[in-house]
Design an enzyme around this catalytic site. Structure first.
Site, PDB file in Angstrom:
ATOM      1  N   SER A   1       0.288  -1.136  -0.247  1.00  0.00           N
ATOM      2  CA  SER A   1       0.241   0.046  -0.099  1.00  0.00           C
ATOM      3  C   SER A   1       0.534   1.583   0.078  1.00  0.00           C
ATOM      4  CB  SER A   1      -1.076  -0.285   1.725  1.00  0.00           C
ATOM      5  OG  SER A   1      -1.692   1.526   1.307  1.00  0.00           O
ATOM      6  N   GLY A   2       0.862   2.416  -1.203  1.00  0.00           N
ATOM      7  CA  GLY A   2       1.168   3.640  -1.548  1.00  0.00           C
ATOM      8  C   GLY A   2       1.652   4.229   0.240  1.00  0.00           C
ATOM      9  N   SER A   3      -0.292   4.845   0.608  1.00  0.00           N
ATOM     10  CA  SER A   3      -0.265   5.239   1.274  1.00  0.00           C
ATOM     11  C   SER A   3       0.642   5.101   2.891  1.00  0.00           C
ATOM     12  CB  SER A   3      -1.806   5.731   1.850  1.00  0.00           C
ATOM     13  OG  SER A   3      -2.386   4.757   1.812  1.00  0.00           O
TER      14      SER A   3
ATOM     15  N   GLY B   1      -1.887   5.096  -3.173  1.00  0.00           N
ATOM     16  CA  GLY B   1      -0.507   4.734  -3.903  1.00  0.00           C
ATOM     17  C   GLY B   1      -1.082   3.888  -4.938  1.00  0.00           C
ATOM     18  N   THR B   2      -1.469   2.928  -4.509  1.00  0.00           N
ATOM     19  CA  THR B   2      -1.983   2.132  -5.296  1.00  0.00           C
ATOM     20  C   THR B   2      -2.898   2.351  -6.622  1.00  0.00           C
ATOM     21  OG1 THR B   2      -2.904   0.417  -3.764  1.00  0.00           O
ATOM     22  CG2 THR B   2      -1.274  -0.248  -3.445  1.00  0.00           C
TER      23      THR B   2
END
Length: 346
Positions: free
Chosen positions: A91-93, A259-260
């Site tokens: 996960s980006g965040s 982010g994803t």
């Protein structure tokens, strides 16, 4: 005498999405790798995720990131991501929040200016680049997972909506990508509840009709994400912007664009010939927060053209806390906790 269980937490947010970082209070988990430890929690010890994302301690819109020892010698820390949909391998965040937390907590010593280090997610090594100014973490850039388009502009009949056109990208999870304008949305905050209802109907229709398989990971479960795409505008040389909203099944519209979700957009824009390496896309959430994705390059893997990308954002620390877990509380289910929680000491 009642045993007191407690956790050492740091609450953070990136783009409005709150990530609760578990820094201490967990006994060592079985598994030689971060991926194996994640699978242990998922299959045998889901109590920690449920504890911190359900009443009275949390809400489903939050995420939890558990710091664990890395198995790769190049990684400074490992981390396991927990969300309402279960256990994401990336996960980006959450990565932006976790990287900020390990710097702010001193697990990775802060260095003024630009510094780089590695973290180990369940998906593998993640390169982190932090910008630190006057001791403040101003931004985190992390490698997005290699992303690709699985399905381009398919149509599905959704009982409450009619025929809906969607694409599917893999960017750490499978994402349905839909045009918000075609569905009558402007991606404003007052539409949040309607977006959640619409996304749920589309995701459940897709789940009922078909599944998805990653070319190396195989079956990763039913499609859990949907990303609403607003119009794309060019706002500078090699720089684009688009209002966006990400849905996580069941029922959650993320505060950030994720982010994803941003990586999935880059993959689709490349597939449609709308961007080239070096171009950047800022996705802007219902609340006006944003992440910037940069399209780095492509490579061929089996039958897929895979997009390499990075995600940049900023995380803010909300709280440092020692959370007490009272198993005598009728609202607290400690059934999956006793064998993984220590007595509250780091």
């Amino acid at each position: 005498m009642r045993q007191e269980l407690s956790l050492n937490l740091m609450d953070t947010h990136a783009g409005g999405d709150v990530s609760r970082i578990v820094l201490g209070g967990i006994d060592p988990l079985p598994g030689k790798t971060v991926r194996q430890q994640m699978e242990y929690l998922r299959d045998d010890a889901d109590g920690l995720r449920r504890l911190l994302l359900e009443e009275p301690y949390g809400i489903p819109e939050m995420s939890v990131d558990l710091i664990v020892p890395p198995s790769h010698p190049d990684a400074s820390v490992g981390y396991i991501i927990m969300e309402v949909m279960g256990y994401a391998i990336y996960s980006g965040s959450n990565t932006i929040c976790t990287a900020t937390a390990v710097l702010e907590s001193g697990l990775v010593p802060k260095e003024e200016g630009r510094q780089s280090f590695m973290m180990e997610s369940p998906a593998g090594l993640v390169h982190i680049e932090a910008q630190v100014h006057d001791g403040v973490v101003e931004s985190i850039t992390c490698g997005g997972l290699p992303s690709y388009i699985d399905t381009h502009r398919a149509t599905i009949h959704v009982p409450s909506l009619g025929n809906v056109t969607y694409s599917v990208a893999y960017s750490g999870g499978f994402y349905a990508l839909v045009d918000a304008t075609e569905l009558g949305f402007h991606l404003t905050l007052d539409e949040e509840a309607d977006l959640a209802r619409c996304a749920r109907a589309i995701v459940e229709a897709i789940q009922a009709e078909r599944g998805f398989s990653h070319y190396t990971l195989g079956d990763v479960g039913p499609l859990p994400f949907l990303h609403f795409m607003g119009p794309v505008e060019q706002v500078g040389d090699h720089f684009y912007r688009s209002r966006s909203a990400t849905y996580v099944h069941p029922g959650v519209i993320c505060r950030s664009t994720t982010g994803t979700g941003t990586s999935a957009r880059l993959a689709l824009m490349h597939h449609e010939g709308r961007i080239k390496p070096g171009d950047r896309l800022e996705t802007v959430s219902l609340r006006g927060s944003g992440f910037i994705g940069e399209f780095i390059d492509t490579r061929r893997e089996e039958d897929h053209e895979v997009v390499e990308n990075t995600i940049t954002g900023k995380s803010y620390v909300l709280a440092h806390s020692r959370t007490v877990v009272n198993c005598e509380d009728p609202m607290v289910d400690c059934g999956g906790l006793h064998h993984i929680l220590s007595d509250g000491h780091d």
